[in-house]
Scaffold this motif. Structure first.
Motif, PDB file in Angstrom:
ATOM      1  N   TRP A 187     100.685 -25.170  82.183  1.00 20.26           N
ATOM      2  CA  TRP A 187      99.962 -25.729  83.334  1.00 20.26           C
ATOM      3  C   TRP A 187      99.097 -24.661  84.003  1.00 20.26           C
ATOM      4  CZ3 TRP A 187     101.155 -24.002  88.373  1.00 20.26           C
ATOM      5  CH2 TRP A 187     100.456 -24.649  89.394  1.00 20.26           C
ATOM      6  N   ALA A 188      99.676 -23.484  84.227  1.00 21.54           N
ATOM      7  CA  ALA A 188      98.929 -22.415  84.890  1.00 21.54           C
ATOM      8  C   ALA A 188      97.767 -21.937  84.022  1.00 21.54           C
ATOM      9  CB  ALA A 188      99.874 -21.250  85.205  1.00 21.54           C
TER      10      ALA A 188
ATOM     11  N   ARG B  88      94.949 -24.569  84.060  1.00 18.20           N
ATOM     12  CA  ARG B  88      94.196 -24.518  85.317  1.00 18.20           C
ATOM     13  C   ARG B  88      93.295 -23.286  85.355  1.00 18.20           C
ATOM     14  NH1 ARG B  88      96.219 -27.721  89.541  1.00 18.20           N
ATOM     15  NH2 ARG B  88      94.476 -26.856  90.741  1.00 18.20           N
TER      16      ARG B  88
ATOM     17  N   SER C 268      97.534 -32.085  95.433  1.00 18.58           N
ATOM     18  CA  SER C 268      97.527 -30.819  94.701  1.00 18.58           C
ATOM     19  C   SER C 268      98.451 -29.800  95.364  1.00 18.58           C
ATOM     20  CB  SER C 268      96.098 -30.278  94.634  1.00 18.58           C
ATOM     21  OG  SER C 268      96.075 -29.084  93.905  1.00 18.58           O
ATOM     22  N   ARG C 269      98.408 -29.732  96.708  1.00 20.47           N
ATOM     23  CA  ARG C 269      99.315 -28.801  97.408  1.00 20.47           C
ATOM     24  C   ARG C 269     100.763 -29.184  97.169  1.00 20.47           C
ATOM     25  NH1 ARG C 269      95.624 -29.223 101.828  1.00 20.47           N
ATOM     26  NH2 ARG C 269      97.092 -30.636 102.858  1.00 20.47           N
TER      27      ARG C 269
ATOM     28  N   GLN D 155     101.971 -30.821  94.594  1.00 22.60           N
ATOM     29  CA  GLN D 155     102.289 -30.506  93.207  1.00 22.60           C
ATOM     30  C   GLN D 155     102.601 -29.026  93.044  1.00 22.60           C
ATOM     31  OE1 GLN D 155      99.214 -29.866  90.206  1.00 22.60           O
ATOM     32  NE2 GLN D 155     100.022 -31.628  89.091  1.00 22.60           N
ATOM     33  N   ASN D 156     101.775 -28.179  93.635  1.00 22.39           N
ATOM     34  CA  ASN D 156     101.997 -26.734  93.544  1.00 22.39           C
ATOM     35  C   ASN D 156     103.327 -26.335  94.174  1.00 22.39           C
ATOM     36  OD1 ASN D 156      99.536 -26.552  92.314  1.00 22.39           O
ATOM     37  ND2 ASN D 156      98.450 -25.893  94.150  1.00 22.39           N
TER      38      ASN D 156
ATOM     39  N   LEU E   2     106.245 -27.464  91.810  1.00 27.60           N
ATOM     40  CA  LEU E   2     106.332 -26.597  90.641  1.00 27.60           C
ATOM     41  C   LEU E   2     106.892 -25.225  90.999  1.00 27.60           C
ATOM     42  CD1 LEU E   2     102.939 -27.478  88.910  1.00 27.60           C
ATOM     43  CD2 LEU E   2     105.217 -28.190  88.209  1.00 27.60           C
ATOM     44  N   GLY E   3     106.447 -24.682  92.123  1.00 25.18           N
ATOM     45  CA  GLY E   3     106.976 -23.393  92.556  1.00 25.18           C
ATOM     46  C   GLY E   3     108.449 -23.458  92.885  1.00 25.18           C
TER      47      GLY E   3
END
Length: 515
Positions: free
Chosen positions: A230-231, A234, A247-248, A250-251, A254-255
């Motif tokens: 994913w990273a 992107r 998006s925020r 999702q980030n 994931l984090g």
């Protein structure tokens, strides 16, 4: 033309130099310049549509995917029960679990949740099938002991996280840049199937320590791979269709998943660090009990037993009947845990004799390890070729290994070539030759005057096949295209004849001239 462009000042290197000379140039401007260069020179050169289409196709829940997953799981669990690293590596070579995991990463990157569900579904079915089949095999097997191969996959650490991270970086880069052929040994490095087989073992034997440890290792590998892909996607500009708020979120999710994985792995790393320190202390204490004239083998330590067990060979000029008792007392005091010490003492004349005996023992162990390595190589080649180990030819002097593969269901020439590359990557000092069965040569076609990447790959595969089978090729079709193909084959050391002029460009087998 702008003078800044001609003198190199409009490049990232030029901006850095200008920033040093002129304090008015800010670090931010250098960063912006680098981002522009990255976007124009790197991101825009990636064929995103082609990459996504190929990855999406390989994530489908197909009969081939399920069959190969089942075969890989069966081979893996048998290798674990027999404690055979060669058979376990063979299972890794066959495992197709990498495809849906890569799909998860790309789907997250572009915000395609339909693709995400498809990849998750394929991964879930493959995982469930592997665990279920392994559990059934173990349940019906008379061998249910925890072998070293099983034990090594029950305690993940941060190092496992790093292995999966670096493997995913290599795999994602190769897929994004259209160089899948360079993904040599990625499936081996991440070891997705063996941990699943251990999960099945733990389920069948109701050993929940083994079950949860192996499950954590498997989750660590596939989550790390998916997040890394994913990273990377992107970073290479794959677009996302989420809103800014989505998006925020999702980030953040994931984090959080990544952090949750790091905590138990960090605790595991702490235990490994303690064991490394304990191993040094064990050797020091045992050596102190016999003095400088004695020689000690590498102690074997079992940390999971109660009490902890230590065994070693000692070559000494004076036998000491109470050495084990004294070592147990000193180690228990130093390590803070009970220790069972077993020492096998050999009486020698002097210090030189002790050194010679130690060296002889080490040399014998090294030769045994070399024999085991050859046996492992033969076993891996036999698994890949679908033959027995007796059919593998090993030339130790020239370091050459050769095996003729049997026809495998659904296997193409590309499959055999990929198996050879993967095994060769693990044995860089050996020349690995896996001879495929005779099969239809790949189709080739020119989109324009020059062959595209897919056509070049097909021609390379045909050349590899011709060299392995020692058979000539013929090229038919338009004269200009035929000459271009013959030139590409000649670069591989393969001379091809010409067939019929005109018509469709195609490769065919020529008349056999040599065996």
């Amino acid at each position: 033309m702008n003078s800044d462009t001609t003198d190199g000042k409009n490049t990232p290197a030029g901006h850095v130099a200008a920033a040093v000379r002129n304090p008015q140039w800010s670090f931010l401007r250098v960063v912006v310049s680098f981002r522009r260069w990255w976007r124009e020179m790197v991101v825009e050169t990636v064929e995103q549509g082609e990459v996504i289409a190929r990855r999406r196709e390989e994530c489908a829940l197909s009969s081939r995917y399920l069959f190969m997953t089942a075969m890989s799981a069966g081979i893996a669990v048998l290798g674990l029960l027999l404690s055979s690293p060669a058979v376990v590596i063979g299972a890794m070579l066959l495992s197709p679990l990498m495809d849906p995991i890569m799909g998860l990463g790309f789907a997250l990157a572009i915000g395609d949740y339909r693709w995400l569900r498809q990849s998750a579904r394929s991964l879930a079915w493959g995982t469930a099938m592997a665990v279920g089949l392994c559990s059934l095999i173990v349940f019906m097997s008379p061998l249910q002991d925890i072998t070293p191969e099983i034990a090594s996959r029950t305690r993940p650490s941060l190092f496992d996280l790093l292995v999966a991270l670096f493997s995913a970086l290599a795999g994602a880069y190769a897929m994004i840049r259209g160089r899948e052929g360079t993904i040599v040994g990625v499936a081996i490095a991440t070891a997705l199937m063996p941990p699943l087989a251990v999960v099945g073992f733990g389920l069948a034997t109701a050993n929940w320590t083994v079950f949860w440890g192996a499950l954590l290792l498997y989750i660590t590998n596939f989550v790390t791979i998916a997040l890394t892909v994913w990273a990377m996607a992107r970073l290479y500009g794959f677009s996302v269709t989420l809103t800014e708020r989505q998006s925020r979120w999702q980030n953040f999710v994931l984090g959080a998943v990544f952090v949750v994985l790091v905590v138990p792995l960090g605790l595991s790393l702490r235990q490994i660090a303690w064991e490394a320190t304990a191993a040094r202390q064990v050797r020091t204490e045992l050596a102190d009990n016999f003095g400088s004239a004695a020689r000690l083998s590498q102690p074997e330590i079992e940390f999971d037993t109660d009490p902890m067990r230590v065994s070693a060979f000692v070559w000494t000029t004076s036998l000491q009947p109470d050495a084990e008792v004294r070592a147990e007392e000193s180690l228990a005091r130093v390590l803070g845990t009970p220790v069972d010490v077993q020492l096998k003492q050999f009486l020698v004349r002097d210090e030189q004799s002790a050194e010679e005996a130690q060296l002889a023992s080490a040399k014998e162990a090294e030769e045994e390890a070399a024999r085991d390595r050859l046996d492992d190589l033969a076993a891996r080649l036999a698994v890949a070729a679908g033959t027995s180990e007796d059919d593998v030819l090993l030339d130790r002097q020239r370091r050459r290994a050769l095996v003729r593969a049997e026809p495998l269901p659904g296997a193409s020439l590309a499959t055999y070539a990929a198996l050879e590359r993967r095994i060769a990557a693990t044995e860089p000092e050996w020349r690995i030759e896996l001879v495929p069965p005779i099969a239809t040569l790949p189709a080739i076609a020119f989109e324009g005057e020059e062959p595209d990447a897919a056509t070049r790959e097909a021609i390379t595969l045909a050349g590899w096949t011709a060299r392995r089978l020692n058979r000539p090729l013929t090229v038919s079709g338009p004269e200009a295209d035929v000459e271009a193909v013959r030139a590409l084959l000649a670069e591989q050391g393969v001379e091809a004849g010409t067939g019929e002029d005109g018509g469709t460009l195609r490769l065919a087998w020529g008349d056999r001239t040599t065996e």
